[in-house]
Design a protein around this motif. Structure first.
Motif, PDB file in Angstrom:
ATOM      1  N   TYR A  55     -25.500  64.485 -32.766  1.00 53.52           N
ATOM      2  CA  TYR A  55     -25.377  64.692 -31.610  1.00 53.52           C
ATOM      3  C   TYR A  55     -23.846  65.272 -31.651  1.00 53.52           C
ATOM      4  O   TYR A  55     -24.269  65.035 -30.178  1.00 53.52           O
ATOM      5  CB  TYR A  55     -25.489  62.726 -31.402  1.00 53.52           C
ATOM      6  N   ASN A  72     -29.012  70.582 -26.978  1.00 55.74           N
ATOM      7  CA  ASN A  72     -29.112  69.654 -28.567  1.00 55.74           C
ATOM      8  C   ASN A  72     -29.479  70.594 -29.296  1.00 55.74           C
ATOM      9  O   ASN A  72     -30.695  70.430 -29.942  1.00 55.74           O
ATOM     10  CB  ASN A  72     -28.823  68.114 -28.947  1.00 55.74           C
ATOM     11  N   GLN A  75     -32.568  69.233 -32.019  1.00 56.51           N
ATOM     12  CA  GLN A  75     -33.991  68.018 -31.537  1.00 56.51           C
ATOM     13  C   GLN A  75     -35.464  68.470 -32.370  1.00 56.51           C
ATOM     14  O   GLN A  75     -35.424  69.401 -32.595  1.00 56.51           O
ATOM     15  CB  GLN A  75     -33.631  67.927 -30.447  1.00 56.51           C
ATOM     16  N   THR A 103     -37.420  72.658 -35.184  1.00 56.50           N
ATOM     17  CA  THR A 103     -36.028  72.026 -34.959  1.00 56.50           C
ATOM     18  C   THR A 103     -35.335  73.118 -33.776  1.00 56.50           C
ATOM     19  O   THR A 103     -35.178  74.545 -34.438  1.00 56.50           O
ATOM     20  CB  THR A 103     -34.881  71.624 -35.892  1.00 56.50           C
ATOM     21  N   SER A 163     -34.303  63.392 -34.619  1.00 55.22           N
ATOM     22  CA  SER A 163     -32.967  64.796 -34.718  1.00 55.22           C
ATOM     23  C   SER A 163     -32.733  65.121 -35.960  1.00 55.22           C
ATOM     24  O   SER A 163     -33.042  63.944 -37.190  1.00 55.22           O
ATOM     25  CB  SER A 163     -31.858  64.450 -34.235  1.00 55.22           C
TER      26      SER A 163
END
Length: 320
Positions: A55, A72, A75, A103, A163
């Motif tokens: 994160y 991000n 994720q 991702t 994530s």
């Protein structure tokens, strides 16, 4: 002044999206000295659960007021239907099948805009690298593809709360920071089908050294993987598991540091991740360097404004 800023500019030109510190800076030929920030900063960063390290890659959208979180690249999503993708040159195409775990970045409207190839399952990686070549990422052919409509919700050795649980880790060095997708240092990644992969250099995305993660254990500051076989480049210890043996690899948070160049320029703050005697690291990116910078009291062009300090502090402490 932080060289991270010039990286971001290059990436926007390269990908048309904020992917992270993937590009090359003007300091590519320089070496740096590694400077730890001290136990006080270490203790504050160590309050973040290790499962939440990805994160730190989240960025702010400064075009909105109040500021909101933007992208991000860690994720995770499960494709509801097949997705046609291309390499960065868009000269070749391949189709990821329905149900694939990916991702990457999204447009905020449920569409995938970028896929991280080293995070795909080994089966999909073989498909991508055979057809598209040695690229760190892929781009969907269709803009309105719906690829980000279904978050991947399983908690595995690969993903935690939609994530990627362990961000790409570069081998720690006094060379400039170009993380796992930046054409320089060797790095470790975890694939969607829970394979631990060691990449011998930052520009080598096709997996050659890897092992299946058979099980894993978590504490607040460490992840321990039990591998089916040892992986060269990763520190492991052979341990008994029932009637057989597995190979234990532990990754634990270490010192927060800067890479300082001769002109006192820096690529910002990074976090050491210890793997036995081997050291890896990740960047703390925009939020992390503003949080740490507000603590250590940066001055001049690198000074952190009270507004940015509060945003970064609230965000990072929210990861505790």
């Amino acid at each position: 002044m932080f060289k991270m800023k010039s990286k971001s500019t290059l990436l926007l030109m390269l990908l048309g999206a904020v992917v992270g510190s993937l590009g090359v800076t003007s300091a590519s030929a320089e070496k740096a000295r590694i400077v730890n920030t001290g136990k006080h900063v270490d203790n504050l960063i160590h309050k973040v659960d290790i499962r939440n390290l990805s994160y730190f890659d989240t960025r702010f959208d400064y075009s909105s007021k109040p500021y909101k979180m933007s992208q991000n690249r860690y994720q995770t999503y499960k494709l509801k239907r097949s997705l046609k993708i291309a390499n960065m040159n868009k000269h070749k195409e391949v189709i990821l099948p329905k149900g694939s775990v990916v991702t990457g970045l999204n447009d905020g409207k449920g569409n995938i805009t970028y896929i991280s190839n080293p995070s795909l399952s080994l089966k999909n990686q073989k498909l991508v690298f055979k057809t598209l070549g040695n690229w760190h990422g892929s781009l969907p052919i269709i803009k309105n593809n719906g690829g980000a409509q279904q978050p991947y919700t399983r908690n595995t050795a690969f993903s935690y709360k939609s994530s990627a649980m362990l961000p790409f880790l570069s081998v720690k060095s006094n060379k400039p920071f170009y993380d796992a997708e930046g054409l320089s240092l060797p790095f470790v990644s975890i694939s969607a089908d829970s394979q631990l992969i060691y990449h011998t250099k930052g520009s080598k995305y096709k997996p050659t050294r890897y092992a299946k993660i058979k099980k894993f254990k978590l504490t607040h500051s460490a992840i321990t993987y039990y591998l089916a076989k040892p992986v060269k480049g990763v520190a492991t210890k052979k341990v008994r598991s029932g009637k057989t043996h597995l190979y234990r690899a532990t990754f634990k948070m270490g010192h927060v540091f800067q890479m300082m160049f001769a002109d006192n320029d820096t690529d910002g703050y990074s976090l050491t991740v210890n793997n036995g005697r081997q050291e890896f690291f990740i960047s703390l990116y925009q939020l992390g360097w503003k949080y740490v910078g507000s603590i250590v009291g940066l001055t001049g062009a690198d000074a952190v404004s009270p507004t940015d300090a509060k945003i970064a502090t609230d965000y990072v402490q929210g990861l505790y």
